[in-house]
Design a protein around this motif. Structure first.
Motif, short mmCIF file in Angstrom:
data_model
loop_
_atom_site.label_atom_id
_atom_site.label_comp_id
_atom_site.label_asym_id
_atom_site.label_seq_id
_atom_site.Cartn_x
_atom_site.Cartn_y
_atom_site.Cartn_z
N CYS A 130 0.83 -1.20 0.00
CA CYS A 130 0.00 0.00 0.00
C CYS A 130 0.87 1.25 0.00
CB CYS A 130 -0.91 0.02 1.23
SG CYS A 130 -1.97 -1.44 1.38
N HIS A 131 0.55 2.19 -0.89
CA HIS A 131 1.20 3.50 -0.92
C HIS A 131 0.29 4.44 -0.12
CE1 HIS A 131 3.97 6.49 -2.24
NE2 HIS A 131 3.09 7.16 -2.95
N VAL A 132 0.77 4.84 1.06
CA VAL A 132 -0.08 5.48 2.06
C VAL A 132 0.53 6.80 2.52
CG1 VAL A 132 -1.31 5.12 4.24
CG2 VAL A 132 -0.67 3.16 2.85
N LEU A 133 -0.34 7.76 2.75
CA LEU A 133 0.05 9.01 3.41
C LEU A 133 -0.50 8.98 4.82
CD1 LEU A 133 1.23 11.87 3.41
CD2 LEU A 133 -0.96 12.69 2.52
N VAL A 134 0.39 9.05 5.81
CA VAL A 134 -0.01 8.98 7.22
C VAL A 134 0.43 10.27 7.90
CG1 VAL A 134 0.17 7.67 9.36
CG2 VAL A 134 0.32 6.49 7.17
N SER A 135 -0.47 10.88 8.65
CA SER A 135 -0.13 12.09 9.41
C SER A 135 -0.99 12.16 10.66
CB SER A 135 -0.33 13.34 8.55
OG SER A 135 -1.68 13.47 8.16
N ALA A 191 -5.92 10.50 13.44
CA ALA A 191 -4.85 10.45 12.45
C ALA A 191 -5.47 10.49 11.06
CB ALA A 191 -4.02 9.18 12.62
N LEU A 192 -4.78 11.11 10.12
CA LEU A 192 -5.28 11.23 8.75
C LEU A 192 -4.58 10.19 7.88
CD1 LEU A 192 -7.09 12.77 6.77
CD2 LEU A 192 -5.16 14.30 6.32
N ILE A 193 -5.38 9.36 7.21
CA ILE A 193 -4.86 8.27 6.38
C ILE A 193 -5.37 8.46 4.96
CG2 ILE A 193 -4.60 5.78 6.16
CD1 ILE A 193 -3.67 6.87 8.85
N THR A 194 -4.45 8.42 3.99
CA THR A 194 -4.82 8.46 2.58
C THR A 194 -4.21 7.25 1.89
OG1 THR A 194 -4.83 10.88 2.57
CG2 THR A 194 -4.72 9.78 0.43
N LEU A 195 -5.06 6.43 1.30
CA LEU A 195 -4.59 5.26 0.55
C LEU A 195 -4.55 5.62 -0.93
CD1 LEU A 195 -3.80 2.28 0.32
CD2 LEU A 195 -6.24 1.70 0.27
N ALA A 196 -3.35 5.87 -1.46
CA ALA A 196 -3.23 6.29 -2.85
C ALA A 196 -3.37 5.12 -3.80
CB ALA A 196 -1.88 6.98 -3.07
#
Length: 355
Positions: A130-135, A191-196
Protein backbone atom coordinates in the motif's frame (compact mmCIF):
# COMPACT_ATOMS: atom_id res chain seq x y z
CA UNK A 1 -0.33 12.57 -70.33
CA UNK A 2 -3.12 14.59 -71.86
CA UNK A 3 -4.79 17.80 -70.89
CA UNK A 4 -8.40 17.17 -69.87
CA UNK A 5 -9.67 20.62 -68.97
CA UNK A 6 -8.48 23.92 -67.64
CA UNK A 7 -6.58 23.38 -64.34
CA UNK A 8 -6.25 19.55 -64.59
CA UNK A 9 -4.09 16.99 -66.38
CA UNK A 10 -4.63 13.29 -66.83
CA UNK A 11 -1.60 11.03 -66.32
CA UNK A 12 -1.01 7.76 -68.12
CA UNK A 13 -2.15 5.95 -65.00
CA UNK A 14 -5.49 7.70 -65.24
CA UNK A 15 -5.02 9.84 -62.12
CA UNK A 16 -6.13 13.48 -62.30
CA UNK A 17 -3.85 16.09 -60.82
CA UNK A 18 -4.22 19.86 -60.73
CA UNK A 19 -1.89 22.42 -62.19
CA UNK A 20 -1.27 23.73 -58.68
CA UNK A 21 0.16 20.36 -57.69
CA UNK A 22 2.49 20.39 -60.71
CA UNK A 23 3.74 23.87 -59.82
CA UNK A 24 4.39 22.79 -56.19
CA UNK A 25 6.34 19.72 -57.34
CA UNK A 26 8.47 21.89 -59.64
CA UNK A 27 9.18 24.35 -56.83
CA UNK A 28 10.24 21.54 -54.48
CA UNK A 29 12.64 20.20 -57.11
CA UNK A 30 14.12 23.73 -57.44
CA UNK A 31 14.62 23.93 -53.67
CA UNK A 32 11.95 26.60 -53.14
CA UNK A 33 9.92 26.97 -49.90
CA UNK A 34 6.20 27.01 -50.43
CA UNK A 35 3.58 27.49 -47.75
CA UNK A 36 1.51 24.33 -47.64
CA UNK A 37 -2.09 24.07 -46.61
CA UNK A 38 -3.20 22.00 -43.61
CA UNK A 39 -4.91 19.05 -45.21
CA UNK A 40 -4.66 15.26 -45.02
CA UNK A 41 -1.72 13.79 -46.93
CA UNK A 42 -2.52 12.58 -50.43
CA UNK A 43 -5.61 14.82 -50.75
CA UNK A 44 -5.91 18.02 -52.77
CA UNK A 45 -8.45 20.14 -50.95
CA UNK A 46 -8.77 22.35 -53.99
CA UNK A 47 -9.87 19.37 -56.06
CA UNK A 48 -12.42 18.14 -53.45
CA UNK A 49 -16.07 19.08 -53.46
CA UNK A 50 -17.20 21.67 -50.91
CA UNK A 51 -18.94 19.04 -48.77
CA UNK A 52 -15.75 16.93 -48.57
CA UNK A 53 -13.59 19.96 -47.71
CA UNK A 54 -16.01 20.79 -44.89
CA UNK A 55 -15.80 17.21 -43.51
CA UNK A 56 -12.00 17.30 -43.54
CA UNK A 57 -11.94 20.64 -41.71
CA UNK A 58 -14.36 19.32 -39.09
CA UNK A 59 -12.24 16.20 -38.47
CA UNK A 60 -9.09 18.32 -38.09
CA UNK A 61 -10.77 20.57 -35.54
CA UNK A 62 -11.70 17.52 -33.40
CA UNK A 63 -8.10 16.32 -32.99
CA UNK A 64 -7.18 16.92 -29.29
CA UNK A 65 -4.39 19.38 -28.69
CA UNK A 66 -1.97 18.37 -25.91
CA UNK A 67 -1.33 21.30 -23.60
CA UNK A 68 1.19 19.36 -21.45
CA UNK A 69 3.83 17.78 -23.72
CA UNK A 70 5.44 16.10 -20.70
CA UNK A 71 2.30 14.12 -19.97
CA UNK A 72 3.54 11.32 -22.22
CA UNK A 73 6.83 11.07 -20.32
CA UNK A 74 5.35 10.57 -16.88
CA UNK A 75 6.10 7.38 -14.97
CA UNK A 76 3.63 4.72 -13.86
CA UNK A 77 0.54 5.81 -11.97
CA UNK A 78 1.17 6.57 -8.32
CA UNK A 79 4.96 6.60 -8.64
CA UNK A 80 5.62 10.29 -9.33
CA UNK A 81 3.84 13.60 -8.94
CA UNK A 82 0.53 13.77 -7.14
CA UNK A 83 -0.06 10.27 -5.71
CA UNK A 84 -3.80 10.67 -6.18
CA UNK A 85 -3.42 11.54 -9.89
CA UNK A 86 -4.16 7.96 -11.11
CA UNK A 87 -7.65 8.26 -9.64
CA UNK A 88 -8.45 11.63 -11.22
CA UNK A 89 -9.49 12.59 -14.71
CA UNK A 90 -10.27 15.83 -16.47
CA UNK A 91 -13.98 15.13 -16.03
CA UNK A 92 -14.00 13.69 -12.50
CA UNK A 93 -11.83 14.86 -9.61
CA UNK A 94 -12.23 13.41 -6.10
CA UNK A 95 -13.74 16.07 -3.87
CA UNK A 96 -14.18 16.02 -0.09
CA UNK A 97 -17.58 14.80 1.03
CA UNK A 98 -19.93 17.49 2.29
CA UNK A 99 -21.01 15.11 5.06
CA UNK A 100 -18.25 12.68 6.16
CA UNK A 101 -19.26 9.03 6.47
CA UNK A 102 -18.68 7.29 9.81
CA UNK A 103 -17.72 3.61 9.79
CA UNK A 104 -17.36 1.62 13.02
CA UNK A 105 -15.06 -1.40 13.11
CA UNK A 106 -17.11 -4.44 14.21
CA UNK A 107 -14.62 -5.34 16.97
CA UNK A 108 -14.81 -1.80 18.38
CA UNK A 109 -11.10 -1.10 17.92
CA UNK A 110 -11.51 2.10 15.86
CA UNK A 111 -13.87 4.45 14.05
CA UNK A 112 -13.19 5.67 10.52
CA UNK A 113 -14.50 9.06 9.33
CA UNK A 114 -14.38 9.00 5.52
CA UNK A 115 -13.72 12.48 4.11
CA UNK A 116 -12.92 11.51 0.49
CA UNK A 117 -14.50 8.40 -0.96
CA UNK A 118 -12.31 5.94 -2.81
CA UNK A 119 -12.98 4.34 -6.16
CA UNK A 120 -13.74 0.75 -7.06
CA UNK A 121 -14.62 -2.14 -4.79
CA UNK A 122 -11.23 -3.80 -4.24
CA UNK A 123 -9.52 -3.40 -0.87
CA UNK A 124 -6.04 -4.36 0.38
CA UNK A 125 -5.60 -7.96 1.52
CA UNK A 126 -2.75 -10.04 2.88
CA UNK A 127 0.41 -9.27 0.92
CA UNK A 128 -0.92 -6.02 -0.61
CA UNK A 129 1.71 -3.28 -0.86
CA UNK A 130 0.00 0.00 0.00
CA UNK A 131 1.20 3.50 -0.92
CA UNK A 132 -0.08 5.48 2.06
CA UNK A 133 0.05 9.01 3.41
CA UNK A 134 -0.01 8.98 7.22
CA UNK A 135 -0.13 12.09 9.41
CA UNK A 136 -1.22 13.07 12.89
CA UNK A 137 -0.03 9.96 14.74
CA UNK A 138 1.04 10.37 18.36
CA UNK A 139 4.82 10.56 18.83
CA UNK A 140 6.67 7.38 19.68
CA UNK A 141 4.23 4.92 18.11
CA UNK A 142 6.89 3.51 15.79
CA UNK A 143 5.10 4.38 12.54
CA UNK A 144 6.47 6.61 9.77
CA UNK A 145 4.89 9.96 8.95
CA UNK A 146 4.31 11.13 5.38
CA UNK A 147 4.22 8.99 2.26
CA UNK A 148 5.32 5.43 2.89
CA UNK A 149 4.96 1.87 1.62
CA UNK A 150 3.23 -0.59 3.99
CA UNK A 151 2.66 -4.29 3.32
CA UNK A 152 -0.48 -5.82 4.81
CA UNK A 153 0.42 -8.84 6.91
CA UNK A 154 4.16 -8.18 7.01
CA UNK A 155 6.67 -5.88 8.65
CA UNK A 156 7.53 -4.52 12.09
CA UNK A 157 5.22 -1.51 11.56
CA UNK A 158 2.37 -3.74 12.76
CA UNK A 159 3.93 -4.36 16.20
CA UNK A 160 2.51 -1.31 17.97
CA UNK A 161 -1.17 -0.94 18.92
CA UNK A 162 -1.49 1.91 16.40
CA UNK A 163 0.07 -0.30 13.74
CA UNK A 164 -2.48 -3.03 14.36
CA UNK A 165 -5.34 -0.52 14.10
CA UNK A 166 -3.83 1.06 10.98
CA UNK A 167 -3.60 -2.33 9.28
CA UNK A 168 -7.24 -3.07 10.06
CA UNK A 169 -8.20 0.35 8.70
CA UNK A 170 -6.28 -0.16 5.44
CA UNK A 171 -8.11 -3.44 4.87
CA UNK A 172 -11.39 -1.47 4.77
CA UNK A 173 -10.26 1.27 2.33
CA UNK A 174 -10.52 1.68 -1.45
CA UNK A 175 -8.04 3.38 -3.78
CA UNK A 176 -8.00 7.13 -3.35
CA UNK A 177 -9.88 7.07 -0.06
CA UNK A 178 -9.02 9.57 2.65
CA UNK A 179 -10.20 9.07 6.20
CA UNK A 180 -9.65 10.15 9.79
CA UNK A 181 -8.80 7.28 12.12
CA UNK A 182 -10.15 7.58 15.66
CA UNK A 183 -9.57 5.31 18.65
CA UNK A 184 -12.40 4.48 21.08
CA UNK A 185 -13.08 7.14 23.68
CA UNK A 186 -11.53 9.95 21.66
CA UNK A 187 -8.54 10.23 23.99
CA UNK A 188 -6.15 10.53 21.05
CA UNK A 189 -6.55 13.09 18.23
CA UNK A 190 -7.53 11.53 14.89
CA UNK A 191 -4.85 10.45 12.45
CA UNK A 192 -5.28 11.23 8.75
CA UNK A 193 -4.86 8.27 6.38
CA UNK A 194 -4.82 8.46 2.58
CA UNK A 195 -4.59 5.26 0.55
CA UNK A 196 -3.23 6.29 -2.85
CA UNK A 197 -2.76 2.84 -4.40
CA UNK A 198 -2.15 -0.80 -3.56
CA UNK A 199 -1.27 -4.09 -5.19
CA UNK A 200 -3.65 -7.02 -5.15
CA UNK A 201 -3.30 -9.48 -2.27
CA UNK A 202 -5.06 -12.59 -1.04
CA UNK A 203 -7.72 -13.33 1.53
CA UNK A 204 -6.85 -16.04 4.04
CA UNK A 205 -9.19 -18.48 2.31
CA UNK A 206 -7.28 -17.95 -0.95
CA UNK A 207 -3.97 -19.06 0.62
CA UNK A 208 -2.72 -22.61 0.25
CA UNK A 209 -1.91 -24.73 3.30
CA UNK A 210 1.79 -24.20 2.70
CA UNK A 211 1.39 -20.41 2.42
CA UNK A 212 -0.55 -20.30 5.69
CA UNK A 213 2.07 -22.36 7.48
CA UNK A 214 4.89 -20.18 6.16
CA UNK A 215 3.15 -16.97 7.23
CA UNK A 216 2.36 -18.44 10.64
CA UNK A 217 6.01 -19.43 11.05
CA UNK A 218 7.10 -15.86 10.28
CA UNK A 219 4.63 -14.49 12.83
CA UNK A 220 5.82 -16.97 15.44
CA UNK A 221 9.47 -16.04 14.90
CA UNK A 222 8.64 -12.34 15.13
CA UNK A 223 6.61 -12.93 18.30
CA UNK A 224 9.46 -14.79 19.97
CA UNK A 225 11.85 -11.97 19.05
CA UNK A 226 9.52 -9.39 20.58
CA UNK A 227 8.93 -11.44 23.73
CA UNK A 228 12.65 -11.78 24.34
CA UNK A 229 13.00 -8.04 23.78
CA UNK A 230 10.53 -7.42 26.61
CA UNK A 231 7.46 -6.60 24.52
CA UNK A 232 4.85 -9.23 25.44
CA UNK A 233 1.97 -7.14 24.08
CA UNK A 234 3.35 -7.05 20.54
CA UNK A 235 4.43 -10.68 20.83
CA UNK A 236 0.88 -11.68 21.76
CA UNK A 237 -0.43 -9.97 18.64
CA UNK A 238 2.01 -11.96 16.49
CA UNK A 239 1.07 -15.26 18.11
CA UNK A 240 -2.61 -14.42 17.76
CA UNK A 241 -2.25 -13.70 14.03
CA UNK A 242 -0.36 -16.95 13.54
CA UNK A 243 -3.07 -18.91 15.31
CA UNK A 244 -5.80 -17.32 13.21
CA UNK A 245 -4.01 -18.54 10.10
CA UNK A 246 -3.56 -22.10 11.40
CA UNK A 247 -7.04 -22.47 12.87
CA UNK A 248 -8.47 -22.52 9.33
CA UNK A 249 -6.53 -25.70 8.49
CA UNK A 250 -8.16 -29.14 8.74
CA UNK A 251 -7.83 -30.85 12.15
CA UNK A 252 -5.71 -31.77 13.95
CA UNK A 253 -3.65 -28.93 12.47
CA UNK A 254 0.11 -28.53 12.58
CA UNK A 255 2.06 -29.00 15.83
CA UNK A 256 2.92 -25.30 15.77
CA UNK A 257 -0.53 -24.61 17.19
CA UNK A 258 0.51 -26.18 20.50
CA UNK A 259 3.65 -24.05 20.71
CA UNK A 260 1.77 -20.90 19.76
CA UNK A 261 -0.89 -21.38 22.45
CA UNK A 262 1.81 -22.04 25.05
CA UNK A 263 3.75 -18.93 24.01
CA UNK A 264 0.58 -16.86 23.98
CA UNK A 265 -0.12 -17.99 27.56
CA UNK A 266 3.31 -16.72 28.63
CA UNK A 267 2.51 -13.31 27.14
CA UNK A 268 -0.90 -13.20 28.78
CA UNK A 269 0.60 -13.94 32.19
CA UNK A 270 3.03 -11.04 31.83
CA UNK A 271 0.17 -8.79 30.70
CA UNK A 272 -1.85 -9.61 33.82
CA UNK A 273 -4.45 -11.73 32.01
CA UNK A 274 -4.47 -14.99 34.02
CA UNK A 275 -7.91 -16.10 32.86
CA UNK A 276 -6.90 -15.87 29.20
CA UNK A 277 -3.60 -17.54 30.00
CA UNK A 278 -5.38 -20.50 31.61
CA UNK A 279 -7.60 -20.84 28.53
CA UNK A 280 -4.57 -20.85 26.23
CA UNK A 281 -2.99 -23.57 28.35
CA UNK A 282 -6.20 -25.59 28.15
CA UNK A 283 -5.81 -25.62 24.34
CA UNK A 284 -2.30 -26.99 24.71
CA UNK A 285 -3.20 -29.64 27.27
CA UNK A 286 -6.10 -30.88 25.14
CA UNK A 287 -3.51 -32.02 22.61
CA UNK A 288 -0.67 -32.83 25.00
CA UNK A 289 -1.79 -33.48 28.61
CA UNK A 290 1.82 -33.69 29.83
CA UNK A 291 3.07 -30.46 28.28
CA UNK A 292 5.25 -29.20 31.15
CA UNK A 293 5.31 -25.50 30.25
CA UNK A 294 1.54 -25.41 29.80
CA UNK A 295 1.00 -27.16 33.14
CA UNK A 296 3.30 -24.71 34.91
CA UNK A 297 1.72 -21.65 33.30
CA UNK A 298 -1.80 -22.85 34.01
CA UNK A 299 -0.78 -23.48 37.62
CA UNK A 300 0.52 -19.91 37.92
CA UNK A 301 -2.61 -18.55 36.23
CA UNK A 302 -4.94 -20.53 38.50
CA UNK A 303 -3.08 -19.30 41.55
CA UNK A 304 -3.45 -15.71 40.31
CA UNK A 305 -7.25 -15.87 40.24
CA UNK A 306 -7.54 -17.90 43.45
CA UNK A 307 -8.08 -21.45 42.20
CA UNK A 308 -5.46 -22.80 44.58
CA UNK A 309 -6.36 -26.50 44.50
CA UNK A 310 -6.17 -26.62 40.72
CA UNK A 311 -2.91 -24.64 40.77
CA UNK A 312 -1.34 -27.07 43.24
CA UNK A 313 -2.44 -30.05 41.14
CA UNK A 314 -0.84 -28.59 37.98
CA UNK A 315 2.41 -27.73 39.75
CA UNK A 316 2.71 -31.20 41.27
CA UNK A 317 2.38 -32.70 37.78
CA UNK A 318 5.24 -30.49 36.64
CA UNK A 319 7.42 -31.76 39.52
CA UNK A 320 6.51 -35.35 38.70
CA UNK A 321 7.85 -34.84 35.17
CA UNK A 322 10.76 -32.60 36.22
CA UNK A 323 11.67 -33.02 39.89
CA UNK A 324 14.41 -30.44 39.60
CA UNK A 325 12.14 -27.69 38.27
CA UNK A 326 12.95 -24.92 40.73
CA UNK A 327 10.36 -22.44 39.48
CA UNK A 328 7.54 -24.98 39.88
CA UNK A 329 8.71 -25.95 43.38
CA UNK A 330 8.84 -22.34 44.54
CA UNK A 331 5.44 -21.56 43.05
CA UNK A 332 3.95 -24.66 44.68
CA UNK A 333 5.37 -23.54 48.05
CA UNK A 334 3.67 -20.16 47.67
CA UNK A 335 0.40 -21.83 46.70
CA UNK A 336 0.53 -24.16 49.71
CA UNK A 337 1.19 -21.24 52.07
CA UNK A 338 -1.70 -19.27 50.59
CA UNK A 339 -3.90 -22.34 50.92
CA UNK A 340 -3.05 -22.68 54.60
CA UNK A 341 -3.69 -19.00 55.18
CA UNK A 342 -6.99 -19.31 53.38
CA UNK A 343 -7.95 -22.33 55.49
CA UNK A 344 -6.95 -20.54 58.68
CA UNK A 345 -9.01 -17.52 57.77
CA UNK A 346 -11.98 -19.73 56.99
CA UNK A 347 -11.58 -21.49 60.37
CA UNK A 348 -11.52 -18.17 62.22
CA UNK A 349 -14.64 -17.09 60.43
CA UNK A 350 -16.44 -20.29 61.37
CA UNK A 351 -15.45 -19.97 65.03
CA UNK A 352 -16.79 -16.45 65.13
CA UNK A 353 -19.98 -17.57 63.50
CA UNK A 354 -20.62 -20.56 65.77
CA UNK A 355 -18.52 -19.71 68.80
Amino acid sequence: MERMSQGSVKLASGVLIGEKDIIQQQEVQQGLDHPREDRPMGLNSGALPAEARSAVADSDSQIPQTEDPQAFDRGPAGMRGDPLEPYRSTNEIAEPLQSPILWHCPDGSFVKRITVQGQGLDKPKGGSQCHVLVSGLPPGVGLPEGWTELTVGSGPWRDSPWGEVLEKCLETMCSGEQAELLLPGGAEPPALITLASFTLGKDSWELSVREKEELASEERARGTELFRAGNPEAAARCYGRALRLLLTLPPPGPPDQTILHANLAACQLQLGQPTLAAQSCDRVLERDPRHVKALYRRGVARAAFGELDGAAADLRKVLEAEPGNRAAREELGRVVIRGRQQDAGLARGLRKMFG
